[in-house]
Design a protein around this motif. Sequence first.
Motif, PDB file in Angstrom:
ATOM      1  N   PRO A 192      -3.804  21.146  13.811  1.00  0.00           N
ATOM      2  CA  PRO A 192      -5.172  20.990  14.031  1.00  0.00           C
ATOM      3  C   PRO A 192      -5.792  21.231  12.544  1.00  0.00           C
ATOM      4  N   GLU A 193      -5.405  22.656  11.829  1.00  0.00           N
ATOM      5  CA  GLU A 193      -5.942  23.125  10.679  1.00  0.00           C
ATOM      6  C   GLU A 193      -5.841  21.973   9.772  1.00  0.00           C
ATOM      7  N   MET A 194      -4.657  21.049   9.601  1.00  0.00           N
ATOM      8  CA  MET A 194      -4.143  20.419   8.435  1.00  0.00           C
ATOM      9  C   MET A 194      -5.084  18.973   8.719  1.00  0.00           C
ATOM     10  N   VAL A 195      -5.542  18.602   9.943  1.00  0.00           N
ATOM     11  CA  VAL A 195      -5.974  17.479  10.276  1.00  0.00           C
ATOM     12  C   VAL A 195      -7.729  17.710   9.738  1.00  0.00           C
ATOM     13  N   THR A 196      -8.085  18.909  10.074  1.00  0.00           N
ATOM     14  CA  THR A 196      -9.517  19.226   9.548  1.00  0.00           C
ATOM     15  C   THR A 196      -9.436  19.010   7.945  1.00  0.00           C
ATOM     16  N   MET A 206      -5.319   9.776   8.078  1.00  0.00           N
ATOM     17  CA  MET A 206      -4.124  10.117   8.670  1.00  0.00           C
ATOM     18  C   MET A 206      -3.534   9.009   9.674  1.00  0.00           C
ATOM     19  N   PHE A 207      -2.064   8.930   9.461  1.00  0.00           N
ATOM     20  CA  PHE A 207      -1.312   7.794  10.319  1.00  0.00           C
ATOM     21  C   PHE A 207      -0.412   8.450  11.193  1.00  0.00           C
ATOM     22  N   SER A 208      -0.409   8.122  12.583  1.00  0.00           N
ATOM     23  CA  SER A 208       0.613   8.220  13.276  1.00  0.00           C
ATOM     24  C   SER A 208       1.260   6.966  13.434  1.00  0.00           C
ATOM     25  N   CYS A 209       1.285   6.458  14.726  1.00  0.00           N
ATOM     26  CA  CYS A 209       2.082   5.199  14.993  1.00  0.00           C
ATOM     27  C   CYS A 209       1.660   4.849  16.465  1.00  0.00           C
ATOM     28  N   ASP A 210       1.846   3.681  16.796  1.00  0.00           N
ATOM     29  CA  ASP A 210       1.654   2.982  18.039  1.00  0.00           C
ATOM     30  C   ASP A 210       3.085   2.997  18.806  1.00  0.00           C
ATOM     31  N   LEU A 211       3.990   2.744  17.980  1.00  0.00           N
ATOM     32  CA  LEU A 211       5.267   2.782  18.389  1.00  0.00           C
ATOM     33  C   LEU A 211       6.369   3.123  17.226  1.00  0.00           C
ATOM     34  N   ASP A 212       7.270   4.039  17.654  1.00  0.00           N
ATOM     35  CA  ASP A 212       8.283   4.562  16.831  1.00  0.00           C
ATOM     36  C   ASP A 212       9.679   3.591  17.096  1.00  0.00           C
ATOM     37  N   SER A 213      10.280   3.142  15.959  1.00  0.00           N
ATOM     38  CA  SER A 213      11.609   2.249  15.925  1.00  0.00           C
ATOM     39  C   SER A 213      12.791   3.329  16.256  1.00  0.00           C
ATOM     40  N   PHE A 214      12.680   4.678  15.983  1.00  0.00           N
ATOM     41  CA  PHE A 214      13.644   5.442  16.209  1.00  0.00           C
ATOM     42  C   PHE A 214      14.798   5.118  15.430  1.00  0.00           C
ATOM     43  N   ASP A 215      14.686   4.358  14.007  1.00  0.00           N
ATOM     44  CA  ASP A 215      15.543   4.029  13.319  1.00  0.00           C
ATOM     45  C   ASP A 215      16.546   5.074  12.966  1.00  0.00           C
ATOM     46  N   PHE A 216      16.059   6.276  12.634  1.00  0.00           N
ATOM     47  CA  PHE A 216      16.976   7.106  12.412  1.00  0.00           C
ATOM     48  C   PHE A 216      18.060   7.631  13.266  1.00  0.00           C
ATOM     49  N   THR A 270       0.988  -1.334   0.030  1.00  0.00           N
ATOM     50  CA  THR A 270      -0.117   0.108  -0.018  1.00  0.00           C
ATOM     51  C   THR A 270       0.943   1.203   0.147  1.00  0.00           C
ATOM     52  N   ILE A 271       0.582   2.112  -0.857  1.00  0.00           N
ATOM     53  CA  ILE A 271       1.388   3.432  -1.008  1.00  0.00           C
ATOM     54  C   ILE A 271       0.387   4.543  -0.529  1.00  0.00           C
ATOM     55  N   GLY A 272       0.772   5.546   0.315  1.00  0.00           N
ATOM     56  CA  GLY A 272       0.270   6.780   0.716  1.00  0.00           C
ATOM     57  C   GLY A 272       1.360   7.832   0.178  1.00  0.00           C
ATOM     58  N   ALA A 273       1.189   8.837   1.207  1.00  0.00           N
ATOM     59  CA  ALA A 273       2.118  10.061   1.033  1.00  0.00           C
ATOM     60  C   ALA A 273       2.705  10.679   1.932  1.00  0.00           C
ATOM     61  N   HIS A 274       3.751  11.468   1.850  1.00  0.00           N
ATOM     62  CA  HIS A 274       4.489  12.001   3.303  1.00  0.00           C
ATOM     63  C   HIS A 274       4.836  13.521   2.845  1.00  0.00           C
ATOM     64  N   THR A 275       3.989  14.202   2.197  1.00  0.00           N
ATOM     65  CA  THR A 275       4.388  15.689   1.918  1.00  0.00           C
ATOM     66  C   THR A 275       5.015  15.851   0.621  1.00  0.00           C
ATOM     67  N   TRP A 276       5.344  16.886  -0.010  1.00  0.00           N
ATOM     68  CA  TRP A 276       6.239  17.039  -1.086  1.00  0.00           C
ATOM     69  C   TRP A 276       7.804  17.148  -0.660  1.00  0.00           C
ATOM     70  N   SER A 277       8.069  17.872   0.452  1.00  0.00           N
ATOM     71  CA  SER A 277       9.547  17.867   0.771  1.00  0.00           C
ATOM     72  C   SER A 277       9.977  17.647   2.212  1.00  0.00           C
ATOM     73  N   HIS A 278       8.844  16.835   2.768  1.00  0.00           N
ATOM     74  CA  HIS A 278       9.073  16.566   4.315  1.00  0.00           C
ATOM     75  C   HIS A 278       8.993  17.830   5.017  1.00  0.00           C
ATOM     76  N   ALA A 279       8.537  18.696   4.747  1.00  0.00           N
ATOM     77  CA  ALA A 279       8.460  19.784   5.417  1.00  0.00           C
ATOM     78  C   ALA A 279       7.598  19.516   6.883  1.00  0.00           C
ATOM     79  N   ASN A 280       8.066  20.333   7.957  1.00  0.00           N
ATOM     80  CA  ASN A 280       7.203  20.190   9.182  1.00  0.00           C
ATOM     81  C   ASN A 280       5.938  21.249   9.120  1.00  0.00           C
ATOM     82  N   LEU A 281       4.756  20.537   9.040  1.00  0.00           N
ATOM     83  CA  LEU A 281       3.673  21.188   8.733  1.00  0.00           C
ATOM     84  C   LEU A 281       3.258  22.091   9.880  1.00  0.00           C
ATOM     85  N   SER A 282       3.806  22.044  11.057  1.00  0.00           N
ATOM     86  CA  SER A 282       3.672  22.788  12.401  1.00  0.00           C
ATOM     87  C   SER A 282       4.472  24.079  12.415  1.00  0.00           C
TER      88      SER A 282
END
Length: 311
Positions: A195-199, A208-218, A142-154
């Motif tokens: 919140p505005e982008m969630v709406t 929208m996908f968050s996670c239950d656990l982050d691997s912190f693999d970076f 399955t393929i979704g998306a993660h923004t154009w440039s990985h900008a922090n939308l906050s």
Amino acid sequence: MRIATGLLVASAISLAAIGGAWSQAAPKTTGATPQPAPPQAAPAPAPAKQACANPDAIGVGRVVEIDTTGGPGFGFEHFKQLDFLRDKEVVLTFDDGPWPSNTPAVLKALADHCTKAIFFPIGKHATYYPEILKQVAAAGHTIGAHTWSHANLSNKKLTEDQRKDEIEKGFAAVKWALGSSPSPFFRFPALQHPPEMVTYLGTRNVSMFSCDLDSFDFKARKPQQVVDTVMTKVDKLGKGIILMHDFQKSTAEALPELLRRLKQGGYKVVQMKAKAPVVTMAKYEEELAKSNALPTVSTRPVSSVVQTISE
């Protein structure tokens, strides 16, 4: 429901009565050859489940379809309403690809274990390496998306329009790379959910996908750190959506062992699919098509491009 059933029964009875009256009034024929009933089409067979060559593979325990109407959220880090995973079930997710070497290595590990994941590619990366993203799709992930440039939308420096541009251009880029629309699945960079982008995503019917656990693999210097972090967290929670990155070399190297450990621990992978693809916006597709930043493929023969002038 009872009224509808009663009407159907009454109609069936009325038709039977009319049919009986007609048969009594109609003259009887003799010696007529009875006509066989028209053959009925056999029901389509269910698709056969592909056999896995690896007897120790984790495989796919369950496939679920997501109706993204209204923008449902998944992952207890931020969205706690939809708890659909059963005990010992996990969802594998990968961000920031596609990327040379690392994404193909992740795909190989998943294929060796006959299992599936969700990929959240960065739009720019999708335009750099469309052939790799096509491999992800061809493998049935399955393929979704993660923004154009990985900008922090906050980021408060971004206007609301710029945030929407990041989201929409990201989806358009993934569509451009694939040649078809991806799933309406989106993950915010750094898991920052304005919140505005969630709406806004809710109005676009994007899940929208968050996670239950982050691997912190970076942050991991060695593959074993990724394995240990994920297993410690998943054993504590008992299930969950796992956040990883196919951009990271350590993750690509850790994945074969991680999948083996998950299988050994009795975990099962759930594949998430969207009920319908995302509806991208023509404006962003047109911008991408005109962009000089997109790679071009020459159709000229080698002999007209490369000439030996000295040997």
